[in-house]
Design a protein around this motif. Structure first.
Motif, PDB file in Angstrom:
ATOM      1  N   VAL A 262       0.834  -1.206   0.000  1.00 55.36           N
ATOM      2  CA  VAL A 262       0.000   0.000   0.000  1.00 55.36           C
ATOM      3  C   VAL A 262       0.868   1.255   0.000  1.00 55.36           C
ATOM      4  CG1 VAL A 262      -1.534   1.402   1.453  1.00 55.36           C
ATOM      5  CG2 VAL A 262      -2.094  -0.979   1.004  1.00 55.36           C
ATOM      6  N   ARG A 263       1.905   1.251   0.846  1.00 49.42           N
ATOM      7  CA  ARG A 263       2.762   2.448   0.919  1.00 49.42           C
ATOM      8  C   ARG A 263       3.501   2.671  -0.403  1.00 49.42           C
ATOM      9  NH1 ARG A 263       1.791   5.107   5.929  1.00 49.42           N
ATOM     10  NH2 ARG A 263       3.317   6.555   5.076  1.00 49.42           N
ATOM     11  N   ILE A 264       3.928   1.590  -1.011  1.00 48.04           N
ATOM     12  CA  ILE A 264       4.591   1.725  -2.322  1.00 48.04           C
ATOM     13  C   ILE A 264       3.597   2.296  -3.342  1.00 48.04           C
ATOM     14  CG2 ILE A 264       5.625   0.456  -4.246  1.00 48.04           C
ATOM     15  CD1 ILE A 264       6.736  -1.529  -2.118  1.00 48.04           C
ATOM     16  N   GLY A 265       2.372   1.782  -3.319  1.00 49.73           N
ATOM     17  CA  GLY A 265       1.343   2.286  -4.224  1.00 49.73           C
ATOM     18  C   GLY A 265       1.108   3.777  -4.038  1.00 49.73           C
ATOM     19  N   GLU A 266       1.054   4.219  -2.776  1.00 54.50           N
ATOM     20  CA  GLU A 266       0.833   5.647  -2.511  1.00 54.50           C
ATOM     21  C   GLU A 266       2.022   6.483  -2.985  1.00 54.50           C
ATOM     22  OE1 GLU A 266      -1.967   6.438   1.154  1.00 54.50           O
ATOM     23  OE2 GLU A 266      -0.437   5.005   1.747  1.00 54.50           O
ATOM     24  N   CYS A 267       3.220   5.936  -2.861  1.00 58.49           N
ATOM     25  CA  CYS A 267       4.395   6.642  -3.384  1.00 58.49           C
ATOM     26  C   CYS A 267       4.283   6.822  -4.899  1.00 58.49           C
ATOM     27  CB  CYS A 267       5.676   5.881  -3.039  1.00 58.49           C
ATOM     28  SG  CYS A 267       6.166   6.002  -1.306  1.00 58.49           S
ATOM     29  N   TYR A 268       3.866   5.763  -5.591  1.00 58.80           N
ATOM     30  CA  TYR A 268       3.718   5.869  -7.043  1.00 58.80           C
ATOM     31  C   TYR A 268       2.599   6.853  -7.424  1.00 58.80           C
ATOM     32  CZ  TYR A 268       7.111   2.332  -8.386  1.00 58.80           C
ATOM     33  OH  TYR A 268       8.295   1.660  -8.612  1.00 58.80           O
ATOM     34  N   GLU A 269       1.567   6.923  -6.589  1.00 57.45           N
ATOM     35  CA  GLU A 269       0.535   7.940  -6.834  1.00 57.45           C
ATOM     36  C   GLU A 269       1.144   9.339  -6.760  1.00 57.45           C
ATOM     37  OE1 GLU A 269      -3.585   8.096  -5.701  1.00 57.45           O
ATOM     38  OE2 GLU A 269      -3.355   6.194  -4.629  1.00 57.45           O
ATOM     39  N   ASN A 270       1.982   9.550  -5.747  1.00 61.36           N
ATOM     40  CA  ASN A 270       2.627  10.856  -5.598  1.00 61.36           C
ATOM     41  C   ASN A 270       3.593  11.148  -6.745  1.00 61.36           C
ATOM     42  OD1 ASN A 270       1.712  12.184  -3.038  1.00 61.36           O
ATOM     43  ND2 ASN A 270       2.371  10.233  -2.164  1.00 61.36           N
ATOM     44  N   LEU A 271       4.115  10.099  -7.344  1.00 61.66           N
ATOM     45  CA  LEU A 271       4.995  10.252  -8.509  1.00 61.66           C
ATOM     46  C   LEU A 271       4.184  10.332  -9.806  1.00 61.66           C
ATOM     47  CD1 LEU A 271       7.797   7.709  -7.499  1.00 61.66           C
ATOM     48  CD2 LEU A 271       8.035  10.197  -7.632  1.00 61.66           C
ATOM     49  N   GLU A 272       2.855  10.413  -9.653  1.00 60.81           N
ATOM     50  CA  GLU A 272       1.944  10.500 -10.795  1.00 60.81           C
ATOM     51  C   GLU A 272       2.103   9.317 -11.749  1.00 60.81           C
ATOM     52  OE1 GLU A 272       2.216  14.337 -12.614  1.00 60.81           O
ATOM     53  OE2 GLU A 272       1.691  15.407 -10.774  1.00 60.81           O
ATOM     54  N   ALA A 273       2.171   8.134 -11.123  1.00 59.05           N
ATOM     55  CA  ALA A 273       2.227   6.887 -11.899  1.00 59.05           C
ATOM     56  C   ALA A 273       1.081   5.987 -11.433  1.00 59.05           C
ATOM     57  CB  ALA A 273       3.577   6.203 -11.718  1.00 59.05           C
ATOM     58  N   PRO A 274      -0.171   6.373 -11.742  1.00 58.76           N
ATOM     59  CA  PRO A 274      -1.321   5.629 -11.218  1.00 58.76           C
ATOM     60  C   PRO A 274      -1.374   4.177 -11.676  1.00 58.76           C
ATOM     61  CG  PRO A 274      -1.998   7.193 -12.926  1.00 58.76           C
ATOM     62  CD  PRO A 274      -0.580   7.508 -12.585  1.00 58.76           C
ATOM     63  N   GLY A 275      -0.888   3.904 -12.894  1.00 61.23           N
ATOM     64  CA  GLY A 275      -0.904   2.522 -13.385  1.00 61.23           C
ATOM     65  C   GLY A 275      -0.080   1.597 -12.509  1.00 61.23           C
ATOM     66  N   THR A 276       1.126   2.063 -12.140  1.00 62.00           N
ATOM     67  CA  THR A 276       1.989   1.257 -11.264  1.00 62.00           C
ATOM     68  C   THR A 276       1.395   1.164  -9.869  1.00 62.00           C
ATOM     69  OG1 THR A 276       3.870   2.113 -12.531  1.00 62.00           O
ATOM     70  CG2 THR A 276       4.365   0.942 -10.487  1.00 62.00           C
ATOM     71  N   ALA A 277       0.801   2.275  -9.405  1.00 56.93           N
ATOM     72  CA  ALA A 277       0.156   2.274  -8.089  1.00 56.93           C
ATOM     73  C   ALA A 277      -0.929   1.205  -8.034  1.00 56.93           C
ATOM     74  CB  ALA A 277      -0.432   3.648  -7.791  1.00 56.93           C
ATOM     75  N   ILE A 278      -1.719   1.111  -9.093  1.00 54.15           N
ATOM     76  CA  ILE A 278      -2.791   0.117  -9.149  1.00 54.15           C
ATOM     77  C   ILE A 278      -2.237  -1.300  -9.010  1.00 54.15           C
ATOM     78  CG2 ILE A 278      -4.375  -1.005 -10.791  1.00 54.15           C
ATOM     79  CD1 ILE A 278      -5.247   1.825 -11.635  1.00 54.15           C
ATOM     80  N   GLU A 279      -1.108  -1.571  -9.665  1.00 51.86           N
ATOM     81  CA  GLU A 279      -0.518  -2.913  -9.580  1.00 51.86           C
ATOM     82  C   GLU A 279      -0.153  -3.263  -8.145  1.00 51.86           C
ATOM     83  OE1 GLU A 279      -0.520  -5.122 -12.043  1.00 51.86           O
ATOM     84  OE2 GLU A 279      -1.643  -3.521 -13.049  1.00 51.86           O
ATOM     85  N   PHE A 280       0.380  -2.295  -7.400  1.00 48.35           N
ATOM     86  CA  PHE A 280       0.757  -2.572  -6.009  1.00 48.35           C
ATOM     87  C   PHE A 280      -0.462  -2.669  -5.106  1.00 48.35           C
ATOM     88  CE2 PHE A 280       4.992  -1.512  -7.488  1.00 48.35           C
ATOM     89  CZ  PHE A 280       5.760  -2.415  -6.771  1.00 48.35           C
ATOM     90  N   TYR A 281      -1.509  -1.895  -5.393  1.00 46.21           N
ATOM     91  CA  TYR A 281      -2.737  -2.038  -4.605  1.00 46.21           C
ATOM     92  C   TYR A 281      -3.370  -3.413  -4.835  1.00 46.21           C
ATOM     93  CZ  TYR A 281      -2.469   3.025  -3.843  1.00 46.21           C
ATOM     94  OH  TYR A 281      -2.071   4.280  -3.483  1.00 46.21           O
TER      95      TYR A 281
END
Length: 454
Positions: A262-281
């Motif tokens: 989850v924390r990795i996903g939120e980091c990717y959200e902050n990096l404006e990489a929602p696709g990668t964030a979704i994979e970690f969620y």
């Protein structure tokens, strides 16, 4: 050998002789592995062979306490005390019993008496500290745990308790001062550096927190807690890529956790990489299907992308796992509303209320959907139910006014209009939004004009 002989004796019903020390070791073994029934048998047989053994009687007291049989424990401890009044274990067990009865000050008094007789006072100080914690006397608790640390610098249980006392008093500055002094004497304690970092983190001093966590993982390269806290500090400092690196290290060191994903996903959200964030969620919900935060973060990303069909797919999966989660039902209502599936939206809001969600926003949203569907009577029922909780709420009154006007029940409508105007006359725009035709009524305009003039 003693254990094998004892278990053999139980199987064959033969009676073997063991000395008292052997019985003590057998009982302790069973207590340590949680086999209390066998421990009780060993005590019983041991006291049959050694009826005057104080050590076995003290173990019997321990079992009584474990079984919450305090009455028999008190009787037996009094008998033992009459024979050996200065036995360490007598003091300890008396204190434990008093503590179980929530007589914490009396337990402290007994433990203080024992200090005149015990050879090693560390355990006593620790017990006194715990009793003070039960009394929320954090100053005295801390003083006793400090005594333990002064004798044994690697007593991390006492170290944690000292920091806990400071935290409960929200005295993070003093906690930092204490930990700094501790580290001066024990600089290679990753636990102390980790605790120091957490204190700085509480004070939002993320730079110093990061330095402390850095030392913790340098000292112990396998310290998962250090990497987690370091990653959280990096997040606060906006260093999201470095934070991800540290979260990934924790995944290499131990089994993967939904928290890290989850924390990795939120980091990717902050990096404006929602696709990668979704994979970690997705990895997070696979790892822990009951973690609602992971489901909601995943679903919210699909909603933000206006991909409500995908969002609906995942909220349905979440509800299959936990259909009593009010937050899920609210999200389900929101998504179905966006897709114009209003019957499902109604069902979702009704379920929220059935599950105990009495938030005014739920009642209003449900009423508005029913108004849109033309189910005016059902909408009135919902709003009347809401009034049981929210006695004076203008938005309820304006809606009830509009609905009663539509139903042709002007008498009730005007009562609610006057109530609404008394509570908040600025809410008139709500009538125009929900019931535009109603505002054209001359009686309505007259009531509003009279009220505004007054």
């Amino acid at each position: 050998m003693s254990l094998s002989r004892f278990e053999s004796m139980l199987k064959t019903n033969d009676v073997y002789f063991f000395d008292a020390t052997e019985f003590e070791e057998i009982v302790q073994h069973y207590l340590n592995i949680g086999k209390h029934t066998l421990a009780k048998k060993a005590i019983h047989l041991g006291l049959d062979q050694h009826p005057h053994s104080i050590a076995l009687k003290l173990l019997k007291v321990e079992v009584f306490i474990f079984d919450d049989n305090f009455e028999d424990a008190v009787k037996l401890i009094n008998q033992i005390e009459a024979v050996e009044p200065h036995n360490d274990e007598v003091f300890f067990q008396k204190a434990v019993i008093l503590s179980k009865y929530k007589k914490h000050q009396e337990a402290i008094d007994v433990l203080k008496q024992s200090l005149d007789y015990v050879e090693d006072p560390i355990d006593v100080w620790a017990m006194i500290g715990m009793e003070y914690l039960y009394l929320d006397d954090f100053d005295n608790a801390r003083l006793n745990f400090v005594k333990c640390i002064e004798v044994d610098f690697e007593d991390y249980s006492s170290l944690y308790n000292i920091v806990y006392c400071y935290e409960m008093q929200e005295d993070f500055e003093q906690s930092i001062t204490f930990l700094r002094k501790y580290i001066d004497k024990n600089p290679y304690s990753e636990v102390a550096w980790h605790q120091l970092g957490k204190q700085y983190f509480e004070l939002e001093d993320y730079e110093n927190a990061l330095k402390a966590f850095d030392y913790a993982v340098i000292i112990d390269e396998t310290f998962i807690g250090g990497y987690l806290e370091k990653a959280k500090s990096l997040e606060q400092l906006g260093h999201f890529e470095k934070a991800i690196e540290n979260y990934l290290i924790t995944l290499e060191l131990d089994d993967p956790t939904a928290f890290a994903y989850v924390r990795i996903g939120e980091c990717y959200e902050n990096l404006e990489a929602p696709g990668t964030a979704i994979e970690f969620y997705k990895k997070a919900v696979y790892e822990d299907p009951l973690l609602d935060k992971a489901w909601l973060l995943l679903i919210n990303l699909y909603c933000e992308a206006d991909n409500y069909n995908k969002a609906l797919y995942y909220i349905n999966k979440a509800l299959q796992i936990d259909d009593s989660n009010i937050i899920y039902w609210r999200k389900y209502a929101e998504i179905n509303s966006k897709l114009n599936f209003f019957d499902e939206t109604v069902k979702a809001f009704q379920t929220c209320i059935e599950l105990g969600d009495v938030d005014i926003e739920v009642y209003l949203a449900l009423a508005d959907v029913l108004i849109y569907l033309g189910e005016f009577k059902n909408s009135i029922k919902v709003l009347i139910k809401a009034k049981n909780t929210y006695k004076e709420f203008a938005e309820l009154e304006y809606r009830l006014f509009g609905l009663f006007m539509i139903q042709g029940e002007e008498q009730y409508a005007f009562i609610h209009l006057k109530n609404a105007l008394c509570i908040d006359c600025e809410g008139l725009s709500l009538i125009e939004d929900l019931f535009p035709s109603v505002t054209e009524n001359e009686k309505v305009q007259r009531i509003i004009s009279q009220f505004l003039c007054n």
